[in-house]
Design a protein around this motif. Structure first.
Motif, PDB file in Angstrom:
ATOM      1  N   CYS A  34       0.804  -1.216   0.068  1.00  0.00           N
ATOM      2  CA  CYS A  34       0.063   0.075  -0.174  1.00  0.00           C
ATOM      3  C   CYS A  34       0.879   1.273   0.085  1.00  0.00           C
ATOM      4  O   CYS A  34       0.654   2.202  -0.812  1.00  0.00           O
ATOM      5  N   LYS A  35       1.839   1.276   0.841  1.00  0.00           N
ATOM      6  CA  LYS A  35       2.923   2.312   0.804  1.00  0.00           C
ATOM      7  C   LYS A  35       3.555   2.679  -0.398  1.00  0.00           C
ATOM      8  O   LYS A  35       3.512   3.770  -0.944  1.00  0.00           O
ATOM      9  N   VAL A  37       2.283   1.711  -3.398  1.00  0.00           N
ATOM     10  CA  VAL A  37       1.401   2.169  -4.594  1.00  0.00           C
ATOM     11  C   VAL A  37       1.081   3.538  -4.178  1.00  0.00           C
ATOM     12  O   VAL A  37       0.837   4.484  -5.262  1.00  0.00           O
ATOM     13  N   ILE A  38       0.890   4.041  -2.925  1.00  0.00           N
ATOM     14  CA  ILE A  38       0.733   5.396  -2.691  1.00  0.00           C
ATOM     15  C   ILE A  38       1.842   6.287  -3.065  1.00  0.00           C
ATOM     16  O   ILE A  38       1.417   7.440  -3.987  1.00  0.00           O
ATOM     17  N   HIS A  40       3.953   5.611  -5.836  1.00  0.00           N
ATOM     18  CA  HIS A  40       3.855   5.541  -6.965  1.00  0.00           C
ATOM     19  C   HIS A  40       2.866   6.477  -7.621  1.00  0.00           C
ATOM     20  O   HIS A  40       3.093   7.197  -8.582  1.00  0.00           O
ATOM     21  N   SER A  41       1.668   6.341  -6.874  1.00  0.00           N
ATOM     22  CA  SER A  41       0.392   7.198  -7.250  1.00  0.00           C
ATOM     23  C   SER A  41       0.711   8.574  -7.269  1.00  0.00           C
ATOM     24  O   SER A  41       0.211   9.454  -8.219  1.00  0.00           O
ATOM     25  N   CYS A  55      -5.563  10.061  -8.054  1.00  0.00           N
ATOM     26  CA  CYS A  55      -4.615   9.036  -7.417  1.00  0.00           C
ATOM     27  C   CYS A  55      -5.458   8.473  -6.117  1.00  0.00           C
ATOM     28  O   CYS A  55      -4.904   7.348  -5.824  1.00  0.00           O
ATOM     29  N   GLN A  58      -7.647   5.582  -7.003  1.00  0.00           N
ATOM     30  CA  GLN A  58      -7.038   4.264  -7.501  1.00  0.00           C
ATOM     31  C   GLN A  58      -6.537   3.612  -6.223  1.00  0.00           C
ATOM     32  O   GLN A  58      -6.620   2.304  -6.105  1.00  0.00           O
ATOM     33  N   VAL A  59      -5.921   4.366  -5.410  1.00  0.00           N
ATOM     34  CA  VAL A  59      -5.287   3.651  -3.973  1.00  0.00           C
ATOM     35  C   VAL A  59      -6.253   2.987  -3.212  1.00  0.00           C
ATOM     36  O   VAL A  59      -6.136   1.900  -2.708  1.00  0.00           O
ATOM     37  N   GLN A  62      -7.989  -0.082  -4.614  1.00  0.00           N
ATOM     38  CA  GLN A  62      -6.985  -1.138  -4.506  1.00  0.00           C
ATOM     39  C   GLN A  62      -6.840  -1.775  -3.054  1.00  0.00           C
ATOM     40  O   GLN A  62      -6.873  -2.918  -2.782  1.00  0.00           O
ATOM     41  N   PHE A  63      -6.856  -0.858  -2.024  1.00  0.00           N
ATOM     42  CA  PHE A  63      -6.683  -1.411  -0.571  1.00  0.00           C
ATOM     43  C   PHE A  63      -7.694  -1.232   0.357  1.00  0.00           C
ATOM     44  O   PHE A  63      -7.656  -1.470   1.221  1.00  0.00           O
ATOM     45  N   VAL A  68      -5.473   2.248   4.001  1.00  0.00           N
ATOM     46  CA  VAL A  68      -5.058   3.447   3.493  1.00  0.00           C
ATOM     47  C   VAL A  68      -4.640   4.273   4.797  1.00  0.00           C
ATOM     48  O   VAL A  68      -3.625   5.058   5.002  1.00  0.00           O
TER      49      VAL A  68
END
Length: 169
Positions: A34-35, A37-38, A40-41, A55, A58-59, A62-63, A68
């Motif tokens: 998760c970290k 992806v955050i 990257h987003s 963004c 999207q996150v 996914q999580f 989050v």
């Protein structure tokens, strides 16, 4: 596609003592994912001095909000000294229970899922603010259970009983 790993809220020592190490490890890996992806987003959606709210969606898709929020609350707590994080977000982070998770050497396992890749902590703060606003908007759209029950009790019950000729009492 939503991450299917269940969210585990206890530290590694507790998990070990209670035979729940696999759940702990899976949740811990999901926190790290998760970290990442955050990070990257934020990097992908930041441009022209603006963070695109897409963004966040999207996150969270996914999580989920719970993970989050946990990762972001942990991040804010680890960076409590940083003046680029708003006082509101620091106060909010204190309301989210984040368990201390020391390793066998006295280190803190939680440092491995601190959002720290964006070049500026202020972007993480902006991302957190957007996540909180999106969550609040989502909660406003959901009908409350109290309202649903209130509407159900106000509506008259419809009866389907029919009287037939010759039935009198």
């Amino acid at each position: 596609m939503k991450e299917q790993t269940s969210f585990y809220t206890y530290p590694g020592r507790y998990a070990s003592e209670h035979g729940e190490l696999e759940q702990y490890r899976a949740s811990y890996r999901a926190n790290i994912s998760c970290k990442e992806v955050i990070e990257h987003s934020i990097t992908a959606h930041y441009g022209n001095n603006r963070l695109d709210p897409a963004c966040v969606k999207q996150v969270v898709e996914q999580f989920g909000h719970e993970r989050v929020f946990y990762v972001l609350a942990n991040t804010v707590r680890q960076k409590d000294f940083d003046g680029r994080i708003s006082h509101d977000n620091k106060a909010w982070a204190k309301t989210i229970p984040v368990c201390e998770d020391p390793d066998g050497f006295g280190g803190d396992r939680n440092v491995y899922f601190v959002v720290d890749r964006p070049p500026h902590t202020g972007l993480t703060d902006l991302f957190l603010t957007q996540v909180r606003k999106a969550y609040d908007l989502e909660q406003e759209k959901k009908p409350s259970v109290r309202d649903a029950l209130g509407k159900a009790s106000v509506q008259p019950a419809q009866t389907t009983a029919k009287t037939h000729k010759g039935q009198e009492r």
